[in-house]
Design a protein around this motif. Sequence first.
Motif, PDB file in Angstrom:
ATOM      1  N   LEU A  72      -6.165   9.528  11.794  1.00 13.04           N
ATOM      2  CA  LEU A  72      -5.405   8.658  11.625  1.00 13.04           C
ATOM      3  C   LEU A  72      -5.172   8.090  10.366  1.00 13.04           C
ATOM      4  CD1 LEU A  72      -6.908   6.020  14.944  1.00 13.04           C
ATOM      5  CD2 LEU A  72      -5.172   7.454  14.389  1.00 13.04           C
ATOM      6  N   ASP A  73      -4.076   7.600   9.514  1.00 11.58           N
ATOM      7  CA  ASP A  73      -4.689   7.714   8.279  1.00 11.58           C
ATOM      8  C   ASP A  73      -2.704   6.744   7.778  1.00 11.58           C
ATOM      9  OD1 ASP A  73      -2.721   9.543   7.576  1.00 11.58           O
ATOM     10  OD2 ASP A  73      -3.887  11.497   7.751  1.00 11.58           O
ATOM     11  N   VAL A  74      -3.148   6.299   6.454  1.00  8.51           N
ATOM     12  CA  VAL A  74      -1.845   6.081   6.391  1.00  8.51           C
ATOM     13  C   VAL A  74      -0.507   6.890   6.645  1.00  8.51           C
ATOM     14  CG1 VAL A  74      -2.030   7.073   4.067  1.00  8.51           C
ATOM     15  CG2 VAL A  74      -0.332   4.187   4.302  1.00  8.51           C
ATOM     16  N   SER A  75      -0.320   8.017   7.052  1.00  8.42           N
ATOM     17  CA  SER A  75       0.617   9.288   7.097  1.00  8.42           C
ATOM     18  C   SER A  75       1.066   8.848   8.559  1.00  8.42           C
ATOM     19  CB  SER A  75       0.365  10.871   7.293  1.00  8.42           C
ATOM     20  OG  SER A  75      -0.734  10.520   7.858  1.00  8.42           O
ATOM     21  N   ASP A  76       0.413   8.130   9.114  1.00 10.72           N
ATOM     22  CA  ASP A  76       1.062   8.087  10.921  1.00 10.72           C
ATOM     23  C   ASP A  76       1.525   6.894  10.381  1.00 10.72           C
ATOM     24  OD1 ASP A  76      -0.586   9.608  12.787  1.00 10.72           O
ATOM     25  OD2 ASP A  76      -2.555   8.883  11.597  1.00 10.72           O
ATOM     26  N   VAL A  77       1.601   5.838  10.073  1.00  9.28           N
ATOM     27  CA  VAL A  77       1.901   4.602   9.470  1.00  9.28           C
ATOM     28  C   VAL A  77       3.723   5.019   8.954  1.00  9.28           C
ATOM     29  CG1 VAL A  77       2.792   2.828   8.967  1.00  9.28           C
ATOM     30  CG2 VAL A  77       0.159   3.227   9.022  1.00  9.28           C
ATOM     31  N   VAL A  78       3.525   5.884   7.682  1.00  7.79           N
ATOM     32  CA  VAL A  78       4.362   5.955   7.108  1.00  7.79           C
ATOM     33  C   VAL A  78       5.475   6.625   8.547  1.00  7.79           C
ATOM     34  CG1 VAL A  78       6.088   7.879   6.223  1.00  7.79           C
ATOM     35  CG2 VAL A  78       3.645   6.561   4.982  1.00  7.79           C
ATOM     36  N   THR A  95       0.766  -1.361  -0.012  1.00  7.30           N
ATOM     37  CA  THR A  95       0.240  -0.250   0.050  1.00  7.30           C
ATOM     38  C   THR A  95       0.504   1.206  -0.097  1.00  7.30           C
ATOM     39  OG1 THR A  95      -1.980  -0.959   0.912  1.00  7.30           O
ATOM     40  CG2 THR A  95      -2.113   1.036   1.255  1.00  7.30           C
ATOM     41  N   LEU A  96       1.825   1.288   0.673  1.00  5.13           N
ATOM     42  CA  LEU A  96       2.371   2.535   1.008  1.00  5.13           C
ATOM     43  C   LEU A  96       3.327   2.297  -0.438  1.00  5.13           C
ATOM     44  CD1 LEU A  96       4.338   2.315   4.465  1.00  5.13           C
ATOM     45  CD2 LEU A  96       2.554   3.584   3.761  1.00  5.13           C
ATOM     46  N   ILE A  97       4.206   1.565  -0.745  1.00  9.68           N
ATOM     47  CA  ILE A  97       4.849   1.098  -2.710  1.00  9.68           C
ATOM     48  C   ILE A  97       3.685   2.262  -3.257  1.00  9.68           C
ATOM     49  CG2 ILE A  97       6.400   0.399  -4.051  1.00  9.68           C
ATOM     50  CD1 ILE A  97       6.937  -1.751  -1.638  1.00  9.68           C
ATOM     51  N   ALA A  98       2.554   1.585  -3.317  1.00  4.22           N
ATOM     52  CA  ALA A  98       1.994   1.794  -4.484  1.00  4.22           C
ATOM     53  C   ALA A  98       1.276   3.114  -4.497  1.00  4.22           C
ATOM     54  CB  ALA A  98       0.560   0.583  -4.209  1.00  4.22           C
ATOM     55  N   GLY A  99       1.429   3.748  -3.235  1.00  2.46           N
ATOM     56  CA  GLY A  99       0.746   5.308  -2.868  1.00  2.46           C
ATOM     57  C   GLY A  99      -0.314   5.294  -2.971  1.00  2.46           C
ATOM     58  N   ALA A 100      -1.079   4.075  -2.723  1.00  2.00           N
ATOM     59  CA  ALA A 100      -2.230   4.146  -2.125  1.00  2.00           C
ATOM     60  C   ALA A 100      -3.298   5.208  -0.912  1.00  2.00           C
ATOM     61  CB  ALA A 100      -2.805   2.859  -2.297  1.00  2.00           C
ATOM     62  N   THR A 101      -4.052   5.985  -1.222  1.00  2.00           N
ATOM     63  CA  THR A 101      -4.288   6.648  -0.551  1.00  2.00           C
ATOM     64  C   THR A 101      -5.680   6.406   0.444  1.00  2.00           C
ATOM     65  OG1 THR A 101      -3.708   8.834  -1.818  1.00  2.00           O
ATOM     66  CG2 THR A 101      -5.218   8.966   0.511  1.00  2.00           C
ATOM     67  N   LEU A 102      -5.568   5.965   2.028  1.00  2.00           N
ATOM     68  CA  LEU A 102      -6.805   5.953   2.411  1.00  2.00           C
ATOM     69  C   LEU A 102      -7.777   6.658   3.377  1.00  2.00           C
ATOM     70  CD1 LEU A 102      -4.564   2.811   4.797  1.00  2.00           C
ATOM     71  CD2 LEU A 102      -6.517   2.731   3.026  1.00  2.00           C
ATOM     72  N   GLY A 103      -8.629   6.474   3.445  1.00  2.00           N
ATOM     73  CA  GLY A 103      -9.391   7.862   3.950  1.00  2.00           C
ATOM     74  C   GLY A 103      -9.005   7.648   5.039  1.00  2.00           C
ATOM     75  N   SER A 104      -9.296   8.198   5.741  1.00  2.00           N
ATOM     76  CA  SER A 104      -8.867   9.554   7.245  1.00  2.00           C
ATOM     77  C   SER A 104     -10.228   9.237   8.438  1.00  2.00           C
ATOM     78  CB  SER A 104      -8.492  10.412   7.246  1.00  2.00           C
ATOM     79  OG  SER A 104      -9.057  11.680   7.229  1.00  2.00           O
ATOM     80  N   MET A 105      -9.434   8.738   9.660  1.00  2.00           N
ATOM     81  CA  MET A 105     -10.287   9.038  10.586  1.00  2.00           C
ATOM     82  C   MET A 105     -10.539  10.409  11.417  1.00  2.00           C
ATOM     83  SD  MET A 105     -10.495   5.068  12.261  1.00  2.00           S
ATOM     84  CE  MET A 105     -10.458   3.473  10.906  1.00  2.00           C
ATOM     85  N   SER A 106     -11.696  11.163  11.400  1.00  2.00           N
ATOM     86  CA  SER A 106     -11.327  12.309  11.983  1.00  2.00           C
ATOM     87  C   SER A 106     -11.654  11.878  14.019  1.00  2.00           C
ATOM     88  CB  SER A 106     -13.463  12.863  11.636  1.00  2.00           C
ATOM     89  OG  SER A 106     -13.296  13.045  10.438  1.00  2.00           O
ATOM     90  N   ALA A 107     -10.988  12.496  14.130  1.00  2.00           N
ATOM     91  CA  ALA A 107     -10.441  12.721  15.830  1.00  2.00           C
ATOM     92  C   ALA A 107     -11.757  12.828  16.405  1.00  2.00           C
ATOM     93  CB  ALA A 107      -9.138  13.948  15.893  1.00  2.00           C
ATOM     94  N   LEU A 108     -11.854  12.682  17.625  1.00  2.00           N
ATOM     95  CA  LEU A 108     -12.615  12.478  18.535  1.00  2.00           C
ATOM     96  C   LEU A 108     -12.751  13.424  19.058  1.00  2.00           C
ATOM     97  CD1 LEU A 108     -13.545   8.848  19.351  1.00  2.00           C
ATOM     98  CD2 LEU A 108     -14.750   9.732  17.647  1.00  2.00           C
ATOM     99  N   SER A 109     -11.822  13.563  20.048  1.00  2.00           N
ATOM    100  CA  SER A 109     -11.332  15.105  20.626  1.00  2.00           C
ATOM    101  C   SER A 109      -9.980  15.651  20.254  1.00  2.00           C
ATOM    102  CB  SER A 109     -11.344  15.607  21.800  1.00  2.00           C
ATOM    103  OG  SER A 109     -11.107  15.993  22.749  1.00  2.00           O
ATOM    104  N   SER A 110     -10.067  17.016  20.102  1.00  2.00           N
ATOM    105  CA  SER A 110      -9.087  17.786  19.747  1.00  2.00           C
ATOM    106  C   SER A 110      -8.099  17.591  20.395  1.00  2.00           C
ATOM    107  CB  SER A 110      -9.393  18.758  19.068  1.00  2.00           C
ATOM    108  OG  SER A 110     -10.146  19.784  20.045  1.00  2.00           O
ATOM    109  N   SER A 111      -8.444  18.293  22.521  1.00  2.00           N
ATOM    110  CA  SER A 111      -7.510  17.588  22.727  1.00  2.00           C
ATOM    111  C   SER A 111      -7.285  17.193  23.912  1.00  2.00           C
ATOM    112  CB  SER A 111      -8.447  18.640  24.340  1.00  2.00           C
ATOM    113  OG  SER A 111      -9.279  17.857  24.380  1.00  2.00           O
ATOM    114  N   ALA A 112      -7.642  15.954  23.200  1.00  2.00           N
ATOM    115  CA  ALA A 112      -7.354  13.981  23.742  1.00  2.00           C
ATOM    116  C   ALA A 112      -6.562  13.514  22.736  1.00  2.00           C
ATOM    117  CB  ALA A 112      -8.436  13.076  24.181  1.00  2.00           C
ATOM    118  N   ALA A 113      -5.494  12.811  22.667  1.00  2.00           N
ATOM    119  CA  ALA A 113      -4.491  12.632  21.506  1.00  2.00           C
ATOM    120  C   ALA A 113      -4.575  10.977  21.806  1.00  2.00           C
ATOM    121  CB  ALA A 113      -3.079  11.963  22.824  1.00  2.00           C
ATOM    122  N   ILE A 114      -4.884  10.503  20.725  1.00  2.00           N
ATOM    123  CA  ILE A 114      -5.676   8.903  20.167  1.00  2.00           C
ATOM    124  C   ILE A 114      -4.717   8.499  19.854  1.00  2.00           C
ATOM    125  CG2 ILE A 114      -6.872   8.768  17.971  1.00  2.00           C
ATOM    126  CD1 ILE A 114      -7.580  11.866  17.445  1.00  2.00           C
TER     127      ILE A 114
END
Length: 99
Positions: free
Chosen positions: A43-49, A14-33
């Motif tokens: 949360l999306d593929v950029s976190d894995v990278v 997935t990373l090599i192919a450059g596929a883009t995954l949909g991201s998930m919205s944060a439930l709270s901007s103040s809490a660490a996810i």
Amino acid sequence: MKKIKKIFAACMATLIAGATLGSMSALSSSAAILGDVNNDGKLDVSDVVTLNKFLAGEGVLSNYNVADTNANGIIDGVDATILMAFLVHEINRLPHTTG
């Protein structure tokens, strides 16, 4: 173990192919996810990278706690594999622990 290897191979493809995954919205901007390794509020593929760059010695983490996706106190490739498995809905909750 075969399943983890299969998931890891899919992650890398997935990373090599450059596929883009949909991201998930944060439930709270103040809490660490858990899994939001790059601290952008989603949360999306950029976190894995970002996590893989850290593991390769090419980056830093601002919050180690969110990178420990299996809650074992160790940040390693297993955490990256779990995060990708979560993003592709192979697992449905973080932290992912066995047993």
